[in-house]
Design a protein around this motif. Structure first.
Motif, mmCIF file in Angstrom:
data_model
loop_
_atom_site.group_PDB
_atom_site.id
_atom_site.type_symbol
_atom_site.label_atom_id
_atom_site.label_comp_id
_atom_site.label_asym_id
_atom_site.label_seq_id
_atom_site.Cartn_x
_atom_site.Cartn_y
_atom_site.Cartn_z
ATOM 1 N N HIS A 23 -14.564 34.131 8.928
ATOM 2 C CA HIS A 23 -14.749 33.776 10.333
ATOM 3 C C HIS A 23 -15.025 32.278 10.385
ATOM 4 O O HIS A 23 -15.952 31.790 9.739
ATOM 5 C CB HIS A 23 -15.899 34.564 10.953
ATOM 6 N N ILE A 36 -10.700 34.341 25.014
ATOM 7 C CA ILE A 36 -10.632 35.351 23.963
ATOM 8 C C ILE A 36 -9.206 35.906 23.902
ATOM 9 O O ILE A 36 -8.565 36.116 24.926
ATOM 10 C CB ILE A 36 -11.630 36.503 24.230
ATOM 11 N N ASP A 37 -8.714 36.128 22.697
ATOM 12 C CA ASP A 37 -7.388 36.702 22.442
ATOM 13 C C ASP A 37 -6.259 35.672 22.532
ATOM 14 O O ASP A 37 -5.089 36.028 22.479
ATOM 15 C CB ASP A 37 -7.112 37.882 23.383
ATOM 16 N N THR A 48 -6.177 33.904 16.161
ATOM 17 C CA THR A 48 -6.595 34.421 17.458
ATOM 18 C C THR A 48 -8.059 34.103 17.724
ATOM 19 O O THR A 48 -8.919 34.349 16.865
ATOM 20 C CB THR A 48 -6.385 35.949 17.502
ATOM 21 N N VAL A 50 -11.558 34.839 18.771
ATOM 22 C CA VAL A 50 -12.314 36.092 18.853
ATOM 23 C C VAL A 50 -13.719 35.881 19.410
ATOM 24 O O VAL A 50 -14.417 36.848 19.704
ATOM 25 C CB VAL A 50 -12.398 36.793 17.473
ATOM 26 N N GLY A 51 -14.139 34.620 19.553
ATOM 27 C CA GLY A 51 -15.461 34.344 20.094
ATOM 28 C C GLY A 51 -15.520 32.961 20.709
ATOM 29 O O GLY A 51 -14.816 32.046 20.264
ATOM 30 N N HIS A 57 -15.362 27.684 19.395
ATOM 31 C CA HIS A 57 -14.615 28.936 19.386
ATOM 32 C C HIS A 57 -14.582 29.450 17.954
ATOM 33 O O HIS A 57 -14.725 28.676 17.003
ATOM 34 C CB HIS A 57 -13.198 28.760 19.958
ATOM 35 N N VAL A 59 -12.467 32.000 15.139
ATOM 36 C CA VAL A 59 -11.251 32.717 14.776
ATOM 37 C C VAL A 59 -11.500 33.404 13.442
ATOM 38 O O VAL A 59 -12.440 33.055 12.712
ATOM 39 C CB VAL A 59 -10.033 31.764 14.663
ATOM 40 N N THR A 60 -10.656 34.373 13.113
ATOM 41 C CA THR A 60 -10.801 35.101 11.856
ATOM 42 C C THR A 60 -9.516 34.982 11.054
ATOM 43 O O THR A 60 -8.432 35.250 11.568
ATOM 44 C CB THR A 60 -11.107 36.589 12.117
#
Length: 194
Positions: A23, A36-37, A48, A50-51, A57, A59-60
C-alpha cells in the motif's frame, strides 16, 4: 489510457506491506481532484486509488506489479511521477500509453550536456520489445522520443522542463526505471513474428 505527460510530482509518505501487496500513500497537489476507484499512473504504472485524505491518496500494488516494475523500490520521501487518465476530448500531447509496464531497465549512462541531459537505458531484449530511433518510449510514465536505439538499449534526450518537473532528476547510472514500449510497435512486432 494515458499520454505520458506527467501532471505533477507526488511524494511517497507511507509504505505498508500486507501479505504480497504494498500500500503506497502519496502526497500531491492533485489529491483534491481524485476519487476512490480512479486510475492514476505512478511512474507509469496504472494503479487504483483506494484511499484519500486531505492531502494524500493511497494505492495498492500487488505482487505481480511489484515483480515487474520499480514500484517495489520506492522509499518514503521519494518523488513519484503522477498522471491521471486522459480525457477523450483532450489533445494527445504525448503518445498512447496504457499504464501497463512491460519491463524495467537500468540506466547505464547519464550525460549532462549544454542545457539538456542524455540518458541511456539497457533492458532485457529477450521479451521481444524493441525501440526505434525517433519512436516513442515511456520511461517512468514519461512520454519520450528515442534518440539512439540498439538491440537491448536506447537513449533519450531530456529538456530542462522535463528534467525539473519529473523524477528523472533523481535517475543516475544504476537506477531502475519502468518501461512501456509503444503499443503500435508492439503489435507490429507481434505480427511480424507470426
Amino acid at each position: 489510457m494515458f499520454t505520458g505527460i506527467i501532471e505533477t510530482l507526488g511524494k511517497v509518505t507511507n509504505l505498508r506491506q500486507e501479505q504480497g501487496n504494498l500500500h503506497i500513500t502519496v502526497q500531491s497537489g492533485i489529491v483534491n481532484e481524485l476519487k476512490i476507484d480512479q486510475s492514476v499512473a505512478h511512474n507509469g504504472v496504472c494503479l487504483t486509488v483506494v484511499g484519500l485524505t486531505d492531502d494524500t491518496h493511497t494505492v495498492t500494488a500487488i505482487e505481480e506489479t511489484l515483480n515487474k516494475t520499480n514500484i517495489g523500490y520506492l522509499k518514503v520521501g521519494e518523488p513519484v511521477n503522477l498522471e491521471r487518465c486522459m480525457q477523450m476530448n483532450a489533445r494527445l500531447d504525448g503518445h498512447i500509453v496504457q499504464g501497463h509496464v512491460d519491463q524495467t531497465a537500468t540506466c547505464t549512462k547519464f550525460i549532462q550536456l549544454d542545457g539538456s541531459w542524455e540518458y541511456t537505458f539497457e533492458y532485457d531484449a529477450a521479451g521481444g520489445n524493441v525501440t526505434v530511433e525517433k519512436g516513442s518510449i515511456c520511461v517512468n510514465g514519461i512520454s519520450l522520443t528515442v534518440v539512439n536505439s540498439g538491440l537491448n538499449y536506447f537513449s533519450v534526450a531530456i529538456i530542462p522542463y522535463t528534467y525539473e518537473h519529473t523524477n528523472l532528476h533523481n535517475v543516475r547510472e544504476g537506477s531502475v526505471v519502468n518501461l512501456e514500449f509503444d503499443i503500435i510497435g508492439k503489435y507490429v512486432a507481434r505480427l511480424m513474428n507470426r
